[in-house]
Design an enzyme around this catalytic site. Structure first.
Site, PDB file in Angstrom:
ATOM      1  N   TYR A  43      45.653  45.895 -21.702  1.00 12.99           N
ATOM      2  CA  TYR A  43      45.921  47.114 -22.627  1.00 12.99           C
ATOM      3  C   TYR A  43      44.465  47.908 -23.001  1.00 12.99           C
ATOM      4  CZ  TYR A  43      50.541  45.368 -23.038  1.00 12.99           C
ATOM      5  OH  TYR A  43      51.897  44.850 -23.050  1.00 12.99           O
ATOM      6  N   HIS A 101      51.193  37.399 -18.138  1.00  7.74           N
ATOM      7  CA  HIS A 101      51.696  38.709 -18.291  1.00  7.74           C
ATOM      8  C   HIS A 101      52.642  39.026 -17.046  1.00  7.74           C
ATOM      9  CE1 HIS A 101      50.729  42.784 -19.813  1.00  7.74           C
ATOM     10  NE2 HIS A 101      51.839  42.826 -19.575  1.00  7.74           N
ATOM     11  N   SER A 142      60.223  47.148 -24.498  1.00 10.92           N
ATOM     12  CA  SER A 142      60.846  48.387 -24.177  1.00 10.92           C
ATOM     13  C   SER A 142      62.404  48.489 -24.356  1.00 10.92           C
ATOM     14  CB  SER A 142      60.687  48.637 -22.651  1.00 10.92           C
ATOM     15  OG  SER A 142      59.366  48.933 -22.157  1.00 10.92           O
ATOM     16  N   PRO A 143      62.835  47.903 -25.886  1.00  5.60           N
ATOM     17  CA  PRO A 143      64.124  47.844 -26.304  1.00  5.60           C
ATOM     18  C   PRO A 143      64.672  49.339 -26.508  1.00  5.60           C
ATOM     19  CG  PRO A 143      62.629  47.402 -28.059  1.00  5.60           C
ATOM     20  CD  PRO A 143      61.700  47.542 -26.768  1.00  5.60           C
ATOM     21  N   LEU A 144      63.890  50.314 -26.399  1.00  6.34           N
ATOM     22  CA  LEU A 144      64.182  51.655 -26.718  1.00  6.34           C
ATOM     23  C   LEU A 144      64.129  52.471 -25.378  1.00  6.34           C
ATOM     24  CD1 LEU A 144      62.527  52.711 -30.137  1.00  6.34           C
ATOM     25  CD2 LEU A 144      65.319  52.366 -29.670  1.00  6.34           C
ATOM     26  N   GLY A 145      64.190  51.767 -24.077  1.00  4.34           N
ATOM     27  CA  GLY A 145      63.898  52.509 -22.766  1.00  4.34           C
ATOM     28  C   GLY A 145      62.891  53.117 -22.564  1.00  4.34           C
ATOM     29  N   ARG A 146      61.640  52.671 -22.987  1.00  3.43           N
ATOM     30  CA  ARG A 146      60.378  53.324 -23.153  1.00  3.43           C
ATOM     31  C   ARG A 146      60.656  54.912 -23.728  1.00  3.43           C
ATOM     32  NH1 ARG A 146      57.409  50.650 -19.621  1.00  3.43           N
ATOM     33  NH2 ARG A 146      58.309  49.216 -18.280  1.00  3.43           N
ATOM     34  N   PHE A 181      63.128  56.634 -24.092  1.00  2.00           N
ATOM     35  CA  PHE A 181      64.472  57.471 -23.801  1.00  2.00           C
ATOM     36  C   PHE A 181      65.703  57.270 -24.574  1.00  2.00           C
ATOM     37  CE2 PHE A 181      68.347  58.081 -21.310  1.00  2.00           C
ATOM     38  CZ  PHE A 181      68.304  59.357 -20.744  1.00  2.00           C
ATOM     39  N   SER A 183      65.340  56.847 -27.746  1.00  2.00           N
ATOM     40  CA  SER A 183      65.181  57.624 -29.071  1.00  2.00           C
ATOM     41  C   SER A 183      65.251  58.980 -28.926  1.00  2.00           C
ATOM     42  CB  SER A 183      64.034  56.894 -29.674  1.00  2.00           C
ATOM     43  OG  SER A 183      62.878  57.174 -28.847  1.00  2.00           O
TER      44      SER A 183
END
Length: 343
Positions: free
Chosen positions: A61, A128, A207-211, A213, A215
């Site tokens: 990162y 990773h 990514s539990p929020l679909g990156r 999307f 939210s």
């Protein structure tokens, strides 16, 4: 600030973390330009004070800049309050991704991360991505040495197949497997989740929020800067997002009934998948962090979970979650130890 965030055990070796962690990638890389260091340190401290103590980073990162950021944020007594996870094995050379699990590289990466994070020991150290040229047993052998030397406490894998996880775990216990898991990414449920549970390995959902999307819905594409990795992902392309917006609309309807946000509903769904699951949503804003923490208080009935199920079927989402950008568990098989000879 009093902590109301429950704790969960990851794996069978003793690691305990906040049930929701903080993914730090977007502070420094991949989702647009780096954010203000001062603001991100303030956000990290706020998260810790709120009970979010499981921090996730990686040497790729930036590269390296996110680890430096956390190293600064954890000075002055903050280190003792957190469970710190970082990763090795993925690097970009001239814009092209390269994966390496060579023992000497593993050790060099660990030493580099320790210096950048300014710590004596890394709590959870992930591979990773899996190097398909080197038997997983060889990479795990070096990680086992790092545990024995006290440089890392626990070993994790990210985007590893069920068979790779089993082979790795036979060398040294794997504490956690990090994988993409959300209402719109369910492919890990067939083999990988059952394998983790069979072996007593914790599950960390990235990514539990679909990156983003889940939210923001399809309008999120309007906010992507030219440096944003998501601009190139299949699911965000015009031909797919028009289809995918229907799933978001249906999930939004349930969230409205629950009097929570769509993001909170999506996170709550992940939290309801088991006591061995920790989600690590990323954010760069305190308001979003508070909203994410609020998801821990959203209770779903079996009927509501059943109602969400068809929205998350393969037919509801168009586009591969990564496309050809990087390797995933689908191509993480490594050579057998008996057939391999080092160059």
């Amino acid at each position: 600030m009093a902590s109301a965030v429950k704790r969960v055990k990851l794996g069978s070796q003793g690691l305990e973390v906040s049930a929701q962690g903080l993914g730090c990638m977007g502070m420094s890389a991949f989702y647009g330009p780096p954010k203000s260091e001062e603001d991100m340190i303030q956000l990290i401290h706020y998260a810790i004070d709120s009970g979010i103590t499981f921090l996730d980073t990686s040497d790729v990162y930036g590269p390296h800049t996110n680890e430096y950021l956390l190293g600064k944020a954890l000075r002055g007594g903050w280190r003792e309050k957190v469970e710190l996870a970082t990763k090795f094995g993925l690097k970009f050379t001239d814009g092209k991704g390269e994966i390496c699990g060579d023992p000497a590289y593993v050790r060099a990466c660990c030493e580099g991360s320790l210096k950048r994070l300014n710590v004596d020991c890394i709590d959870l150290y992930y591979q990773h991505r899996v190097d398909t040229r080197i038997p997983i047993e060889v990479t795990m052998g070096e990680l086992k040495k790092l545990v024995e030397e006290g440089q890392i406490k626990y070993i994790g894998l990210s985007e590893a197949s069920a068979s790779t996880i089993k082979r790795a775990h036979a060398v040294h216990p794997v504490t956690a497997v990090q994988l993409e898991w959300s209402l719109w990414t369910r492919d890990v449920e067939d083999e990988i989740i059952p394998t983790c549970r069979e072996l007593g390995i914790g599950i960390v959902a990235y990514s539990p929020l679909g990156r983003g999307f889940l939210s923001s819905g399809p309008k999120i594409v309007e906010s992507f800067s030219k440096e944003d990795l998501r601009r190139n992902l299949s699911r965000f392309q015009p031909e797919n997002i028009e289809h995918n917006k229907h799933m978001f609309e249906r999930v939004s309807e349930i969230a409205a009934r629950k009097r929570c946000t769509t993001a909170q509903l999506a996170l709550a769904w992940v939290h309801h998948q088991g006591a061995d699951v920790c989600s690590i949503p990323g954010t760069t804003k305190i308001d979003n962090l508070n909203q994410n923490i609020g998801a821990l208080s959203v209770k779903l009935t079996p009927e509501e979970i059943a109602e969400l199920e068809p929205f998350a079927s393969a037919d509801s989402v168009k586009g591969h979650r990564y496309g050809g950008l990087t390797s995933t568990w689908e191509n993480s098989e490594t050579p057998s130890l008996s057939s391999w000879s080092p160059e």
